[in-house]
Design a protein around this motif. Structure first.
Motif, short mmCIF file in Angstrom:
data_model
loop_
_atom_site.label_atom_id
_atom_site.label_comp_id
_atom_site.label_asym_id
_atom_site.label_seq_id
_atom_site.Cartn_x
_atom_site.Cartn_y
_atom_site.Cartn_z
N PRO A 6 17.77 -11.03 -10.47
CA PRO A 6 18.34 -11.10 -9.11
C PRO A 6 17.72 -10.09 -8.16
O PRO A 6 17.52 -10.39 -6.97
CB PRO A 6 19.83 -10.82 -9.35
N PHE A 7 17.40 -8.89 -8.67
CA PHE A 7 16.81 -7.88 -7.79
C PHE A 7 15.48 -8.36 -7.24
O PHE A 7 15.20 -8.24 -6.04
CB PHE A 7 16.62 -6.55 -8.53
N TRP A 8 14.62 -8.92 -8.12
CA TRP A 8 13.32 -9.42 -7.66
C TRP A 8 13.51 -10.58 -6.69
O TRP A 8 12.97 -10.58 -5.59
CB TRP A 8 12.47 -9.85 -8.85
N GLN A 33 3.63 -7.21 -9.95
CA GLN A 33 4.08 -5.88 -10.36
C GLN A 33 5.50 -5.62 -9.85
O GLN A 33 5.83 -5.91 -8.69
CB GLN A 33 3.12 -4.80 -9.84
N TRP A 34 6.34 -5.04 -10.71
CA TRP A 34 7.76 -4.88 -10.40
C TRP A 34 7.99 -4.02 -9.16
O TRP A 34 8.97 -4.21 -8.43
CB TRP A 34 8.49 -4.26 -11.59
N ILE A 35 7.07 -3.07 -8.90
CA ILE A 35 7.28 -2.14 -7.80
C ILE A 35 7.25 -2.85 -6.44
O ILE A 35 7.80 -2.34 -5.45
CB ILE A 35 6.23 -1.01 -7.83
N VAL A 36 6.66 -4.04 -6.40
CA VAL A 36 6.58 -4.78 -5.14
C VAL A 36 7.96 -5.11 -4.61
O VAL A 36 8.23 -5.06 -3.40
CB VAL A 36 5.72 -6.05 -5.31
N SER A 37 8.88 -5.47 -5.51
CA SER A 37 10.23 -5.84 -5.06
C SER A 37 10.91 -4.68 -4.35
O SER A 37 11.60 -4.87 -3.34
CB SER A 37 11.08 -6.30 -6.25
N LEU A 38 10.71 -3.49 -4.87
CA LEU A 38 11.28 -2.31 -4.21
C LEU A 38 10.58 -2.03 -2.89
O LEU A 38 11.23 -1.73 -1.87
CB LEU A 38 11.16 -1.10 -5.14
N LEU A 39 9.27 -2.15 -2.89
CA LEU A 39 8.49 -1.87 -1.68
C LEU A 39 8.89 -2.78 -0.53
O LEU A 39 9.12 -2.31 0.59
CB LEU A 39 7.00 -2.02 -1.99
N VAL A 40 8.98 -4.10 -0.77
CA VAL A 40 9.28 -5.01 0.33
C VAL A 40 10.70 -4.80 0.85
O VAL A 40 10.96 -5.02 2.04
CB VAL A 40 9.05 -6.48 -0.07
N ARG A 41 11.60 -4.36 -0.01
CA ARG A 41 12.95 -4.04 0.48
C ARG A 41 12.90 -2.87 1.45
O ARG A 41 13.59 -2.88 2.49
CB ARG A 41 13.87 -3.71 -0.70
N LEU A 42 12.07 -1.88 1.14
CA LEU A 42 11.97 -0.70 2.01
C LEU A 42 11.29 -1.03 3.34
O LEU A 42 11.56 -0.38 4.35
CB LEU A 42 11.20 0.40 1.29
N LEU A 43 10.42 -2.04 3.35
CA LEU A 43 9.70 -2.37 4.58
C LEU A 43 10.54 -3.21 5.55
O LEU A 43 10.25 -3.25 6.74
CB LEU A 43 8.40 -3.11 4.24
#
Length: 355
Positions: A123-125, A97-107
């Motif tokens: 590249p973002f993922w 799921q695409w939201i994981v890439s954002l989540l792990v950056r925040l963690l």
């Protein structure tokens, strides 16, 4: 990669059976980092299947599509706040799921590993993780374990785990006693989330009659939904002697595990209970239709598997009709023969004096 990880987050957002198939990853991490606290981020509704696993420190549930938008937003913000406060030093991701890439950056964990998905190459993922691991393995268990390759581990745990507390078995045994079920029983769960994974009700009835002829009690289980219960009722109507249905739709996942663990045999289709049977090492007969029967088969060596593709050509995934009952080509007689193989010769075949 020699690091004494102490706080680990495993991410997997899939259905109940998929969650059970991630337990070798959790066990492998616990074996190699015994002092680590291992948390799991998963869909909220799948939490019960891992709720008693002693190797998991905490479960964090993310709201799925059925939740209201406001609930999902509030849930996401709460999870981000909670997970950031946990200060993980290792994240292991097995979801696309695409939201994981954002989540792990925040963690901001120093080590962030993900399976390398062919459809997630932006590249973002890719830059959201410190390591990307190629998916390898003929079965989903092997594929899941391949995510750990960047850690350079020397040992792996390759069995699945389904845990339950003793009181779960006590409750189930009491229910079986009330229904008049002795120690020799077989569990059948005929239901699945989608029709293309289901078998004919009348064929399940034939198998149940054959088991009764062989001296076994039959306990039929299902989910609590109206369609599942209607399926169970239809199967019962086709039986010469009714199986026990008192537990259908009433068991938690740990209770279902306890029931299957103490059974002589489990029979089911491509759904989570089959994976539970494999995890508790109960002999099983499983039926697969237009599904990858090798990749998704229960992780068991004590199993007879039927695949509809051995009886007629199966369509590719993109041409699959989810409203077609592909398993209907599997004969009841073949399944009954498999039952006899796993349970031993039927009583009718015994010599005089040994009945």
């Amino acid at each position: 990669m020699e690091k004494p990880f102490r706080k680990i987050l495993v991410i997997k957002m899939r259905f109940h059976g998929d969650m059970l198939l991630t337990t070798p990853v959790i066990s492998t991490l616990k074996q190699n980092y015994p002092d680590a606290e291992i948390d799991v981020l998963l869909y909220h509704e799948t939490m019960p299947i891992l709720s008693v696993n002693p190797e998991i420190h905490a479960l964090y549930g993310i709201k799925n599509k059925k939740a209201k938008t406001t609930e999902k937003i509030a849930n996401i913000f709460h999870l981000i706040s909670t997970l950031r406060a946990n200060k993980y030093d290792l994240i292991v991701n097995m979801t696309d799921q695409w939201i994981v890439s954002l989540l792990v950056r925040l963690l901001k964990a120093p080590v962030r590993i993900s399976q390398d998905y062919s459809h997630r190459q932006s590249p973002f993922w890719r830059n959201s993780f410190t390591h990307l691991a190629a998916l390898n393995g003929a079965n989903v268990v092997e594929s899941n374990l391949s995510v750990l390759a960047p850690l350079g581990l020397k040992s792996y745990v390759t069995h699945t785990t389904m845990s339950y507390n003793p009181d779960s078995w006590t409750r189930v045994r009491d229910a079986l006693n009330s229904a008049g079920v002795d120690e020799r029983y077989v569990v059948i769960q005929p239901t699945a989330r989608q029709l293309f994974k289901c078998w004919n009700n009348e064929k399940f009835s034939q198998v149940i009659d054959a088991l009764h002829d062989r001296g076994y009690e039959v306990v039929v289980t299902s989910g609590p939904g109206a369609e599942d219960l209607a399926c169970v009722e239809a199967i019962v109507k086709g039986c010469k002697t009714a199986p026990v249905t008192a537990l259908a739709g009433k068991l938690t996942f740990p209770e279902l595990a306890a029931l299957i663990d103490h059974a002589e045999l489990f029979i089911g289709v491509d759904s989570a209970p089959g994976h539970i049977a494999a995890a508790v090492d109960t002999p099983l007969v499983c039926l697969f239709g237009a599904t990858d029967h090798i990749f998704w088969r229960p992780w068991s060596t004590n199993m007879i598997q039927f695949w509809a593709g051995d009886y007629r050509p199966m369509p590719s995934r993109e041409h699959r009709d989810r409203n077609e009952m592909y398993l209907s080509v599997i004969p009841a007689e073949d399944v009954i023969a498999a039952v006899d193989t796993l349970l031993g010769a039927p009583k009718a075949a015994s010599t005089e004096g040994n009945t």
